[in-house]
Design an enzyme around this catalytic site. Sequence first.
Site, PDB file in Angstrom:
ATOM      1  N   HIS A   1       0.877  -1.178   0.164  1.00 37.94           N
ATOM      2  CA  HIS A   1       0.050  -0.026  -0.079  1.00 37.94           C
ATOM      3  C   HIS A   1       0.800   1.070  -0.089  1.00 37.94           C
ATOM      4  O   HIS A   1       1.846   1.371   0.710  1.00 37.94           O
ATOM      5  CB  HIS A   1      -1.045   0.091   1.206  1.00 37.94           C
ATOM      6  CG  HIS A   1      -1.953   1.299   1.254  1.00 37.94           C
ATOM      7  ND1 HIS A   1      -3.095   0.882   0.666  1.00 37.94           N
ATOM      8  CD2 HIS A   1      -1.801   2.454   1.730  1.00 37.94           C
ATOM      9  CE1 HIS A   1      -3.756   2.235   0.676  1.00 37.94           C
ATOM     10  NE2 HIS A   1      -3.096   3.161   1.358  1.00 37.94           N
TER      11      HIS A   1
ATOM     12  N   ASP B   1     -14.100   3.975   7.546  1.00 35.20           N
ATOM     13  CA  ASP B   1     -13.029   4.828   6.897  1.00 35.20           C
ATOM     14  C   ASP B   1     -13.654   5.625   5.667  1.00 35.20           C
ATOM     15  O   ASP B   1     -13.101   7.032   5.507  1.00 35.20           O
ATOM     16  CB  ASP B   1     -11.844   3.919   6.458  1.00 35.20           C
ATOM     17  CG  ASP B   1     -10.969   4.433   5.685  1.00 35.20           C
ATOM     18  OD1 ASP B   1     -10.263   5.565   6.488  1.00 35.20           O
ATOM     19  OD2 ASP B   1     -10.427   4.416   4.444  1.00 35.20           O
TER      20      ASP B   1
ATOM     21  N   LYS C   1      -8.384  -0.886   6.289  1.00 33.95           N
ATOM     22  CA  LYS C   1      -8.699  -1.281   4.949  1.00 33.95           C
ATOM     23  C   LYS C   1      -7.892  -2.567   4.715  1.00 33.95           C
ATOM     24  O   LYS C   1      -8.580  -3.500   3.931  1.00 33.95           O
ATOM     25  CB  LYS C   1      -8.475  -0.253   3.852  1.00 33.95           C
ATOM     26  CG  LYS C   1      -9.662   0.649   3.868  1.00 33.95           C
ATOM     27  CD  LYS C   1      -9.430   1.650   2.837  1.00 33.95           C
ATOM     28  CE  LYS C   1      -8.110   2.624   3.084  1.00 33.95           C
ATOM     29  NZ  LYS C   1      -8.351   4.099   2.973  1.00 33.95           N
TER      30      LYS C   1
ATOM     31  N   ARG D   1     -12.308  13.976   6.834  1.00 29.25           N
ATOM     32  CA  ARG D   1     -10.937  14.725   6.995  1.00 29.25           C
ATOM     33  C   ARG D   1     -10.596  15.355   5.828  1.00 29.25           C
ATOM     34  O   ARG D   1      -9.924  16.404   5.826  1.00 29.25           O
ATOM     35  CB  ARG D   1     -10.172  13.380   7.140  1.00 29.25           C
ATOM     36  CG  ARG D   1     -10.045  12.670   8.591  1.00 29.25           C
ATOM     37  CD  ARG D   1      -9.289  11.489   8.592  1.00 29.25           C
ATOM     38  NE  ARG D   1      -7.761  11.414   8.356  1.00 29.25           N
ATOM     39  CZ  ARG D   1      -7.179  10.621   7.568  1.00 29.25           C
ATOM     40  NH1 ARG D   1      -7.499   9.328   7.238  1.00 29.25           N
ATOM     41  NH2 ARG D   1      -5.856  10.937   7.263  1.00 29.25           N
TER      42      ARG D   1
ATOM     43  N   SER E   1      -6.687   4.457   9.001  1.00 26.56           N
ATOM     44  CA  SER E   1      -7.379   4.565   7.776  1.00 26.56           C
ATOM     45  C   SER E   1      -6.676   3.557   6.842  1.00 26.56           C
ATOM     46  O   SER E   1      -7.539   2.744   6.309  1.00 26.56           O
ATOM     47  CB  SER E   1      -7.347   5.712   7.110  1.00 26.56           C
ATOM     48  OG  SER E   1      -7.476   5.734   5.844  1.00 26.56           O
TER      49      SER E   1
HETATM   50  N1  URA Z   1      -4.379   6.795   2.274  1.00 27.74           N
HETATM   51  C1  URA Z   1      -5.361   6.376   3.168  1.00 27.74           C
HETATM   52  O1  URA Z   1      -6.214   5.128   2.431  1.00 27.74           O
HETATM   53  N2  URA Z   1      -5.860   6.879   4.065  1.00 27.74           N
HETATM   54  C2  URA Z   1      -5.148   8.057   4.511  1.00 27.74           C
HETATM   55  O2  URA Z   1      -5.423   8.385   5.553  1.00 27.74           O
HETATM   56  C3  URA Z   1      -4.049   8.472   3.691  1.00 27.74           C
HETATM   57  C4  URA Z   1      -3.800   7.904   2.700  1.00 27.74           C
END
Ligand code: URA
Length: 452
Positions: free
Chosen positions: A101, A180, A206, A187, A202
């Site tokens: 990621h 999220d 996921k 946010r 966050s």
């Molecule tokens: N990517 C994400 O999935 N969440 C964040 O808060 C920042 C980047």
Amino acid sequence: MRATDIIMKKRGTKIRTEEGGQTLSGSTTLSAEEIAFLVKGYVDGTIPDYQISAFLMAVYFNGMTFEETGILTDCMLHSGNVIQLHGYEKDGLKGPFVDKHSTGGVGDKISLPLAPIAACCGIQVPMMSGRALGHTGGTLDKLESIEGYRTSLSPDEFRALIARTGYAMTGQTKEIVPADRLLYALRDVTGTVESVPLITASILSKKVAEGSDCLVFDVKCGSGAFMKSLPDAKLLAEFLVKTANAMGKKASALITNMSTPLGQKIGNFLEIEETVECLKGKGPADVMEETYALAKEMVLLGGKAASDKEAEQMCRNAVDSGAALEKFLENIKDQGGNPEKVLEQCGKRRSAFKTELKAEQDGFIFIDAYKTGLAGVTLGVGRNKTTDAVCPDAGMILHRTSGEYVKKGETIMEIFGKNDGCLGEAKDALGRAVTYSPEAPQKSPLIYTVIK
Ligand code: URA
């Protein structure tokens, strides 16, 4: 329990001293019950946006401990469904399940060549990706520039495709981590994205929900990243790795440079095109280096190689043999696209609305990632709001990159827009993204460090 009390606890207290000055007394660590109360209340609609906005701002300024971050991640993860990958061995899902990621950047298409390379090395990659937001690009938008490519797979389809080719690319559904989806959107409009605990929760909620056993993080650092400085990027990388470990996942993180765009093609289909070049072994040096570094880490975490050297060789073989390109094309077909058409369109498919940015003077150039990403939004590569549409054929082709010497009048980049009207504003912004210097700049590293 009252949301207001929890917000005030995280906010701390402003105290007026005898001399008339003001000090902030420390905020207090929240309990698991308090964090769960806020997350649950926000998802079920009993706590309104304005209270959660205040809470997010308090976290932005006062942070969260590592333990609080773990609890927040866990509460967010359990706000929805978790995809199960284990228990399907007889259907071909044997693992190891490893994903990577990125914290987001400009020209960052690494997931696209990386997934088929890792799959060729025996890793099963359950990749759940996001869309472009703000100045950063999104893997799903890039994939959807391929006509017919479907990015909303059901859990059954997701599992079946991973079992078939070794990887699948999907988006977050309504059932996965709803907390999220809500929190990230809030946010984004309340100036609270750049917070280490909030980003950690966050991303990890996921990533854990998609079912991976091992995670490799690409923590971007520089103007085009959420973390602008190396100490901040290191802190985020440590939070991500430690929190993942605490949740039973093996993890490592690379901190990589995002002060200038990655590669030479920025855009949605343009980045598919650059992916094909990479998988033919002919991609730009920075994209190839970063792809191999991250793919190698996935192979090591998945236990498919005994050493760095062996892992890297396996990844290079996947490209040199043509197997990774074949897998990429197979995935396009599996997810509804036409691989032959994609190959035909490479090098040809461009928006008709175009212009060029030429060098204003002689000198060594530097192209700023953040300013380039913002110009990309004007062109239609990205979006300002989650509901905005993106243009598959908009973008930029960099003929010259940071650190190169240019002569006045030389073409630095070709620019493609969603319409004629956006070109002037984007070209001006891109002109401001390029700086000139009489001396060769010091080369900064592409990969700063690896955190295991
Ligand atoms: N990517 C994400 O999935 N969440 C964040 O808060 C920042 C980047």
